[in-house]
Design a protein around this motif. Sequence first.
Motif, short mmCIF file in Angstrom:
data_model
loop_
_atom_site.label_atom_id
_atom_site.label_comp_id
_atom_site.label_asym_id
_atom_site.label_seq_id
_atom_site.Cartn_x
_atom_site.Cartn_y
_atom_site.Cartn_z
N LEU A 1 0.85 -1.19 0.00
CA LEU A 1 0.00 0.00 0.00
C LEU A 1 0.88 1.24 0.00
N GLY A 2 0.55 2.20 -0.86
CA GLY A 2 1.34 3.43 -0.92
C GLY A 2 0.46 4.65 -0.73
N PRO A 3 0.99 5.84 -0.98
CA PRO A 3 0.22 7.08 -0.78
C PRO A 3 -1.10 7.08 -1.54
N ARG A 4 -1.12 6.40 -2.71
CA ARG A 4 -2.37 6.35 -3.48
C ARG A 4 -3.48 5.64 -2.71
N ASP A 5 -3.08 4.70 -1.86
CA ASP A 5 -4.08 3.93 -1.10
C ASP A 5 -4.41 4.58 0.23
N ALA A 6 -3.65 5.66 0.56
CA ALA A 6 -3.81 6.24 1.90
C ALA A 6 -5.26 6.61 2.15
N VAL A 7 -5.96 7.09 1.10
CA VAL A 7 -7.33 7.52 1.32
C VAL A 7 -8.23 6.33 1.70
N ASN A 8 -7.96 5.17 1.11
CA ASN A 8 -8.76 3.99 1.45
C ASN A 8 -8.53 3.59 2.91
N VAL A 9 -7.26 3.68 3.32
CA VAL A 9 -6.94 3.36 4.71
C VAL A 9 -7.56 4.42 5.62
N ASP A 10 -7.56 5.65 5.15
CA ASP A 10 -8.14 6.76 5.91
C ASP A 10 -9.63 6.51 6.15
N VAL A 11 -10.32 6.09 5.10
CA VAL A 11 -11.76 5.83 5.22
C VAL A 11 -12.00 4.68 6.20
N MET A 12 -11.16 3.65 6.09
CA MET A 12 -11.29 2.53 7.03
C MET A 12 -11.03 3.01 8.45
N ALA A 13 -10.02 3.89 8.59
CA ALA A 13 -9.67 4.39 9.93
C ALA A 13 -10.83 5.21 10.50
N LEU A 14 -11.50 6.02 9.65
CA LEU A 14 -12.64 6.80 10.14
C LEU A 14 -13.71 5.88 10.68
N TYR A 15 -13.97 4.81 9.92
CA TYR A 15 -14.96 3.83 10.37
C TYR A 15 -14.54 3.24 11.71
N TRP A 16 -13.26 2.86 11.78
CA TRP A 16 -12.76 2.19 12.98
C TRP A 16 -12.84 3.12 14.20
N HIS A 17 -12.42 4.36 14.02
CA HIS A 17 -12.49 5.30 15.14
C HIS A 17 -13.94 5.53 15.56
N PHE A 18 -14.82 5.61 14.54
CA PHE A 18 -16.23 5.82 14.86
C PHE A 18 -16.76 4.67 15.72
N VAL A 19 -16.44 3.44 15.33
CA VAL A 19 -16.91 2.27 16.09
C VAL A 19 -16.35 2.32 17.52
N ASP A 20 -15.14 2.82 17.64
CA ASP A 20 -14.53 3.01 18.96
C ASP A 20 -15.30 4.02 19.79
N VAL A 21 -15.61 5.15 19.17
CA VAL A 21 -16.32 6.21 19.88
C VAL A 21 -17.70 5.72 20.32
N VAL A 22 -18.34 4.95 19.46
CA VAL A 22 -19.64 4.39 19.83
C VAL A 22 -19.48 3.52 21.08
N TRP A 23 -18.37 2.77 21.12
CA TRP A 23 -18.17 1.94 22.30
C TRP A 23 -18.01 2.78 23.56
N VAL A 24 -17.34 3.91 23.44
CA VAL A 24 -17.19 4.78 24.60
C VAL A 24 -18.58 5.20 25.09
N ALA A 25 -19.47 5.52 24.15
CA ALA A 25 -20.84 5.89 24.54
C ALA A 25 -21.55 4.69 25.18
N ILE A 26 -21.41 3.53 24.57
CA ILE A 26 -22.08 2.33 25.12
C ILE A 26 -21.54 2.01 26.51
N PHE A 27 -20.23 2.08 26.65
CA PHE A 27 -19.60 1.77 27.94
C PHE A 27 -20.11 2.74 29.01
N THR A 28 -20.22 4.01 28.62
CA THR A 28 -20.69 5.01 29.58
C THR A 28 -22.14 4.76 29.98
N PHE A 29 -23.00 4.61 28.97
CA PHE A 29 -24.43 4.57 29.26
C PHE A 29 -24.91 3.20 29.72
#
Lengths: 212, 623
Positions: A179-207
Amino acid sequence: MATAVAEHHAEHHYTSTGLPHTKIAIWAFIGSECFFFASLISTYLIYKGRSVVGPFPHTPWTDPSTGHVYHPILNIPVTSTSTFVLLMSSLAMVLAHAAVERSDHKWSRIWLLTTAALGATFLGFQAFEFTSFVHEGLKITTNLFGSTFFITTGFHGAHVTAGVLWLITMYFIDKKRGLGPRDAVNVDVMALYWHFVDVVWVAIFTFLYLLQ
Amino acid sequence: MATTVAAPSVTGKAHKYESGIWSWLATTDHKRIGQLYMYTAIAWFVIGGIEALFIRSQLYGPNGRLVSADTYNQLFTMHGTTMIFMAIMPLSAAFFNLLIPLQIGARDVAFPRLNAFSYWVFLAGSVFMNVSWLIHAAPDGGWFAYAPLNTRQFNPGVNMDFWVIGLQILGLSSLAAGFNFVTTIINMRAPGMHFMRMPVFTWAAFVTQFLIILAFPIITVAVTFLLFDRFFGTNFYEIAAGADPLLWQHLFWLFGHPEVYILILPAFGLVSEVLPTFSRKPLFGYPVMVYSLILIAFLGFGVWAHHMFAVGMGPVADSIFSVTTMLIAIPTGVKIFNWLGTMWGGNLSFKTPMLFGIGLVGLFTIGGISGVMHSSPPSDLMQTDSYFIVAHFHYVLFGGSMMGLFAGVYYYFPKMTGRMMSEPLGKWHFWLTFIGMNLAFFPMHFAGLNGMPRRIWSYDANQGWDFDNHLSTYGAFIIAFATAIFLYNFLRSRGHGALAGNNPWDAPTIEWSMPSPPPDYNYAKIPTVTSRYPMWPQQGPTPLSPPVPTAGGDQPLPTYQTAEQLGIHMPTPTIKPLLATMGLTLAFVGLIWHRQIPIILLGGAIFIVSLYAWVLTPLEPEH
């Protein structure tokens, strides 16, 4: 050479914002998912304390017909550990993205696999948690707490599973062609998803876990 | 059906997906997918209409015995579900597909294969739900399926299983399309196509997509709860387990009220294109029209409980939702007055699209006014669950949405097929629909105010409802006759209509600059946009009404250079989205059919393998 290719690519796919389509789409998706998890968590909160039979999340319960005492279901120390594991996976994800951007194949593979492994560890914790809850007498059919708890955390677990599969797929693509710089955006999109799922867990853990 | 309206014929080398049935199964062309949506939606509109005819025949007179009470429940449930999710929404989606890329100056949508997937999933979901008719077990719990009445305990049959799963599938289609169109509009506008230059239909579509992607997750959760309750014995709607009997209603209407704007805003957008063209004037107050769309969508999330005044939420909640409901009438009223302002002093030309457009403005207003009447809880308590409500929402959905969508069909048919629909038949269609619709739905106001409850299978004589019901039934059959004229006109004109040329209506927006039907690559060169109405001269359009083409019905459509000849890279046709849909559907079939785990797993596996094969294949051929 790599920049020339990237420029040709960028020119070929002109976009109004300059951002790739996938990045806009993942934000739209995340917005939609916010409403999805908000509906699940709200239902949990609305039904909190309304179960007519135990076991309960934070308090013991004695079954009036059998006299059996059920302990509080939630095990905060264990889930705190799995929460820590999931949060650390976000760090690994950031490092994986940085490694892909600088075409550092060795470290991009290490960090992609680490992220996936941490995600899988979280899922392992969840499997353990679910099994022990069932052993302690809480099934999805037992009471409102069981129904709302298992469906909310279960859907989150399904999201983590999808993320782990995505990470492993990315790892194999990296292994196959690097994977090179051309693929960085695909990894970025995956990372956004992953961080989002993490943040949701923080909400679930709290509530679901911390809120008494 | 598949052969006559194909994209322009191609003179280059033949591709295996270029003609015949394969070209439709594997298409990723937004214009073809739009046509598939349109044909399918019109087919469901006819089926939903037949259901309505059964209902109206049953209610023609007192003590009707044409169908059993059980069948009647299935009929009204499926009539509502079909018209909302399988006719109006996909007909709107047909226009999203046909028009958004053309109106913003793009070659296709952002994710062409996802777009095909959305269509196939919609088709699968709609067929899935209707297969239930074959075993006389169609959904029977009303289109809003109030839980706990629809849990296994009170509705043990397989009927609502079809509804629950079918709606889940349909929701997936709308969500996938929503992400696609949001991305397309944000990211694929041609140079110079600023947001405030976008055609108002694209704006309406844009706002609608946000409603879809934010409202559908809520119904997904509500339906998932119901699915788990029915299939796996959970307690979400189980009152004995302590569940709140209003949970479903809140979740459903949190989705359901935005949904009504999902149904009407695209029609508003189409009419906002039609009225300027046939008034020979730019749309009055363009920015206000855009802001009112946004405001309607925003407020649309804050009015849901006005569907629940009768459940006893208390005076505070009732008051709040009453006020927000009255507020939402303001941006809606703004739109009505801006349309009037557009026509005011214009050089009106009453072609069929214009007639339907004006029909929307008039009839929607009647439904809007009765809607404001419901916003007052004391008044609503008198009207709720009566035929007055049925009258209200048929004025907004038939008089509003369907009139607007018919306006769109007549207006954009030439762009879609390259041929005109017949004007005289169109006028017959309009006037019969207009008369039939008022005859069918206006008396329902009186029946309702005289106490006739909705959803009743039969009623006794001497209650003062007979005459109103006679009229409604006559009206329904007049609408059916008008629709038959429309179908004939629509189907025949595809092959025999007069040649349209680029811009038969002398319309102002950019999609009319291209040939009709457009080549698969749309614009040979991506245009640069400098104004809201690029096809009209700066000083305004010519005041004369345009002569509409009437000749050339026997001549073939024009042909164009292929994408290859022009060096334009277009997506490779692929059937993988269809395969993924089939896998997904198979999994759901396994779920409803005695919970066959192997079938569910097989379906899931086909879905995942197709998805991988799809995602790992580049969109366009490598170059």
